[in-house]
Design an enzyme around this catalytic site. Structure first.
Site, short mmCIF file in Angstrom:
data_model
loop_
_atom_site.label_atom_id
_atom_site.label_comp_id
_atom_site.label_asym_id
_atom_site.label_seq_id
_atom_site.Cartn_x
_atom_site.Cartn_y
_atom_site.Cartn_z
N HIS A 330 0.83 -1.18 0.03
CA HIS A 330 0.00 -0.05 -0.05
C HIS A 330 0.86 0.94 -0.09
O HIS A 330 0.20 2.25 -0.28
CB HIS A 330 -0.86 0.11 1.17
CG HIS A 330 -2.28 -0.70 1.03
ND1 HIS A 330 -2.07 -2.14 1.43
CD2 HIS A 330 -3.44 -0.48 0.77
CE1 HIS A 330 -3.28 -2.61 0.97
NE2 HIS A 330 -4.05 -1.79 0.64
N GLY A 331 2.03 1.20 0.61
CA GLY A 331 2.81 2.60 0.62
C GLY A 331 4.17 2.15 1.01
O GLY A 331 4.30 1.31 1.91
#
Lengths: 488, 349
Positions: A330-331
């Protein structure tokens, strides 16, 4: 190009008109051009990355298909893995790992080593390509499936390129499987009124969720999360609840628009959300939230690690590591890793304490299957998820720590000083919109909402559609906020 | 029955597709063709154009025609006696340009360039060092940090060279802006667009984020750049060091202009409308940027015009109520002060 942009509003009818006007055999080509244009209107140069992914995986797929022996196919699988994950690492994770390594080195040096060494953190000035995490995972699933003999290699380069770049789901999913989407590019779809209508309705609902709910809530959330030192207690609690609904409406809204877009043309994309906040445990939550990603991780990471067909500790490890990697997907930040650790931890703890909880339920004669029991489970699950969202949304670990600390320093004086959440039309609309969402999700949870709609007189159905459109026009926030999942 | 239903929707897509194709092509023209623009739409303040809310829709006469004279290609910078540089205050299309007013009042040639980058500009147009001349530079208060603060200086977009080939037409860089302009100004959508925004404003208090504050009586609208969390805002808390730094950088510019071109810099810091009228909306916060700048400039002997006090003392409004720029009254005050300064310059030289 964002779905909630005027650019898309102009682009989409042109594509649909052209799609149905062209003979079926040329449509794939038009869609491929449209998809590349869609991507290039964000940053022209980065289309090269999609072309590289496409070329490598097409080549690897063809080569693997020609080899009957699985071990001989391995080198092509590695080539695909290295090139796709390499691109992802370079553009998304390099700077994160470089900075983290540098910080660790500094810490060790100051605490133990005391070397007299000067070093610079080496970072690359690269813009994160929109949707890179989505399309690399989609194309990777193809090569892995071909390697495992689960899907046939595609012979048509153009249609394979379209599979990688299909514009409705290119930048934020759903992450499709080749066995589901690729064959659809070989089919011819006629204009079907019911299908087109359903696609349009889905798009309208997606726009409602994005523009009326998500972007409205974003204003409060951004104010609190971007100024963590200024807010505490009540503000943080409300902002975090709002974020839970913001991210749900934002991402599921995007998915609805994507699925609706594709459906109008005849393509069916996989369902990505199934009313996640009605889940009664974390496992169920992940069966309802970002389904295309969670099934991806299940099939291509969790099961290859051994899944649950191993000794217990190893099973817990498999679960945990899958969620940590999911967090990192996700990041490139520690906050996402913490978010993944929390979800992995919830799940492992849930399984570990299953026996004790069952015994306690029996002891206290609690019926967990009763309505009240389910509601309690739902509330507990929801709050665990909401707590984890704090880390997901916070702008860095320091902020997330401040948010958690300040959230629990609840002060009654806050309630007397509600400047940010003062009763205003925005505030009332936000609450009503969330309520409407919950009601619609509740109805859909019990039966398909389409059945309710179809039971209504035609005039009423039209009135509802027009009302939704008017609500979007009058209550929507049109100042173009990026979809949250674009950054992943 | 279903077949028929399908047909109307299918043809609906064809018609919509064709209309969108037309819009797709139209916005790719340098200027959206006048035939599709609502008549007289330009005769309003820029803050109306950012909202299209009826309340902010007062008419202001468009004086764009002066631009032809201001930018006459035959104008020679070397023949001009006074140079004016700066931002949109000197450029503002709804008033006669300041440089032309100066030219007509003094009956002396004034050359204007819409640029903050004076040294680069003078180099490019081959300006030759001559007898001492005055260069008036207008900088709006909120852009001082971008131009003169070492910490906040940033390259402003306006000087970037834009591509203008087929490639850039297809992948339009500011497509969203152009589509928005089309939606707001075209005869097909303007009425609906302004109706919706006005209804939203009247019923829900909706305001676009670029104009977060306004006052009804007297009517005045404010732009976000003066009241946001950025360095452009009147709330930004300036350290003394930062103010000193800006003044030092202005002094460097002044000295360079004198040394290289024998040009005398006359700096005209233009107050934000919010600086003058923030009390109208009951907001007493102001970071005192202008008074502190004046003081710093004074200390360094930088020739400047302090407009804040006369603007505050004016008996009429000095800004357009629905625009971020000055009106004729504001220009008159500035013109008077400039004339006085120029007279003193003439006596000195």
């Amino acid at each position: 190009m964002l779905f909630n942009s005027l650019e898309f509003l102009v682009f989409f009818p042109m594509v649909i008109a052209l799609y149905f006007a062209l003979p079926a055999k040329y449509r794939w080509f038009m869609l491929l051009l449209a998809s590349y244009y869609f991507y290039m209107s964000w940053k022209v140069e980065y289309v090269v990355l999609i072309i590289i992914s496409t070329a490598v995986d097409f080549f690897c797929g063809r080569k693997m298909a020609a080899l009957p022996d699985k071990s001989a196919r391995k080198k092509y699988l590695y080539l695909s893995l290295v090139s796709n994950l390499g691109l992802l690492f370079l553009f998304k994770y390099f700077n994160f790992f470089s900075r983290s390594a540098s910080k660790i080195f500094d810490y060790l040096n100051q605490s133990f080593l005391h070397w007299n060494v000067l070093h610079d953190t080496y970072t690359l000035k690269l813009l994160l390509p929109v949707g890179i995490s989505f399309y690399t995972f989609q194309t990777l699933s193809y090569t892995i499936d071909v390697y495992n003999g689960k899907t046939k290699a595609e012979n048509h380069l153009g249609k394979f390129a379209l599979f990688v770049s299909f514009f409705p789901q290119l930048v934020a999913g759903p992450i499709e499987r080749s066995s589901h989407l690729l064959p659809q590019f070989h089919r011819e779809f006629e204009f079907d009124y019911n299908r087109v209508k359903e696609g349009l309705l889905l798009m309208i609902w997606g726009f409602f969720k994005k523009l009326v709910i998500a972007d409205r809530l974003a204003e409060y959330v951004n104010e609190v999360y971007n100024n963590v030192d200024q807010y505490q207690g009540f503000y943080n609690v409300v902002a975090t609840y709002f974020f839970a609904f913001q991210i749900y409406c934002d991402f599921s809204g995007y998915s609805d628009i994507a699925i609706g877009c594709a459906l109008i043309m005849g393509f069916s994309l996989m369902q990505n959300f199934r009313r996640p906040y009605f889940a009664t445990n974390i496992r169920e939550f992940w069966g309802r939230w970002h389904i295309s990603l969670s099934t991806w991780f299940r099939d291509y990471l969790y099961i290859p690690l051994g899944g649950n067909r191993v000794v217990k500790w190893r099973w817990y490890y498999n679960l945990f590591i899958t969620f940590v990697v999911s967090g990192l997907w996700h990041g490139a930040d520690w906050t996402f890793i913490v978010w993944g650790v929390l979800h992995g931890g919830y799940l492992v703890l849930g399984y570990m304490t299953q026996g004790i909880r069952n015994r306690l339920s029996k002891l206290f004669r609690l019926n967990t299957q009763s309505g009240l029991g389910k509601l309690l489970d739902m509330l507990v699950t929801f709050h665990l998820v909401v707590f984890a969202w704090i880390f997901f949304r916070a702008n860095g670990i320091r902020d997330s720590y401040a948010l958690v600390r300040n959230t629990f320093s609840f002060d009654m004086a806050d309630l007397n000083n509600l400047n940010l959440f003062r009763i205003s039309s925005d505030w009332i609309i936000s609450l009503l919109a969330i309520l409407l969402l919950v009601i619609i999700d509740f109805i859909t949870e019990r039966s398909k909402i389409r059945h309710y709609l179809n039971a209504l007189p035609r005039l009423m159905r039209w009135a509802l559609v027009i009302l939704t459109l008017l609500l979007i026009v009058f209550l929507g926030k049109f100042e173009e906020q990026d979809f949250l999942y674009f950054q992943f | 029955m279903k077949e028929q239903k399908g047909i109307w929707l299918k043809y609906g897509f064809y018609v919509a597709g064709l209309c969108c194709l037309a819009v797709f092509i139209l916005v790719r023209f340098q200027k959206i063709p006048e035939a599709v623009i609502v008549d007289g739409i330009e005769d309003h303040g820029e803050l109306y154009h950012m909202s299209y809310i009826d309340l902010f829709g007062e008419k202001i006469e468009d004086k764009r025609h002066y631009r032809k004279r201001m930018y006459d290609p035959n104008r020679d910078i070397n023949k001009a006696e006074i140079l004016t540089f700066g931002d949109s205050f000197f450029e503002f299309p709804l008033e006669k340009p300041f440089s032309l007013r100066l030219e007509d009042t003094l009956n002396r040639k004034v050359y204007h360039a819409n640029s903050y980058y004076i040294m680069e500009y003078l180099d490019t147009v081959n300006y030759t060092k001559d007898k001492p001349k005055v260069l008036i530079l207008d900088v709006v208060e909120r852009y001082f940090p971008y131009l003169f603060s070492t910490k906040h200086e940033r390259f402003l977009d306006q000087n970037r060279v834009r591509r203008n080939d087929l490639y850039s037409k297809i992948f339009l860089e500011d497509a969203e802006k152009k589509y928005t302009a089309f939606l707001q100004k075209s005869i097909f959508s303007h009425y609906l667009y302004s109706r919706v925004n006005t209804i939203k404003f009247n019923t829900l208090g909706y305001l676009p984020s670029v104009i977060p504050k306004y006052n009804r009586d007297p009517l005045i609208v404010f732009h976000i750049e003066s009241v946001n969390d950025e360095v452009t805002s009147v709330y930004y808390e300036w350290e003394d060091d930062e103010i000193e730094d800006m003044c030092d950088n202005i002094l460097i510019l002044k000295d360079r202009l004198k040394e290289k071109y024998n040009l005398e810099l006359l700096l005209m810091p233009m107050p934000n409308p919010y600086t003058i009228y923030h009390n109208l909306i009951g907001d007493s916060r102001y970071n005192d940027l202008l008074p502190r700048l004046y003081k710093g400039l004074e200390k360094r002997g930088v020739w400047h015009i302090a407009l804040m006090a006369p603007f505050l003392a004016a008996d009429e409004m000095v800004y357009h109520r629905t625009d971020t720029h000055w009106n004729k009254k504001g220009q008159d005050i500035a013109l008077k002060l400039v004339m006085k300064e120029l007279a003193s310059f003439d006596t000195r030289n």
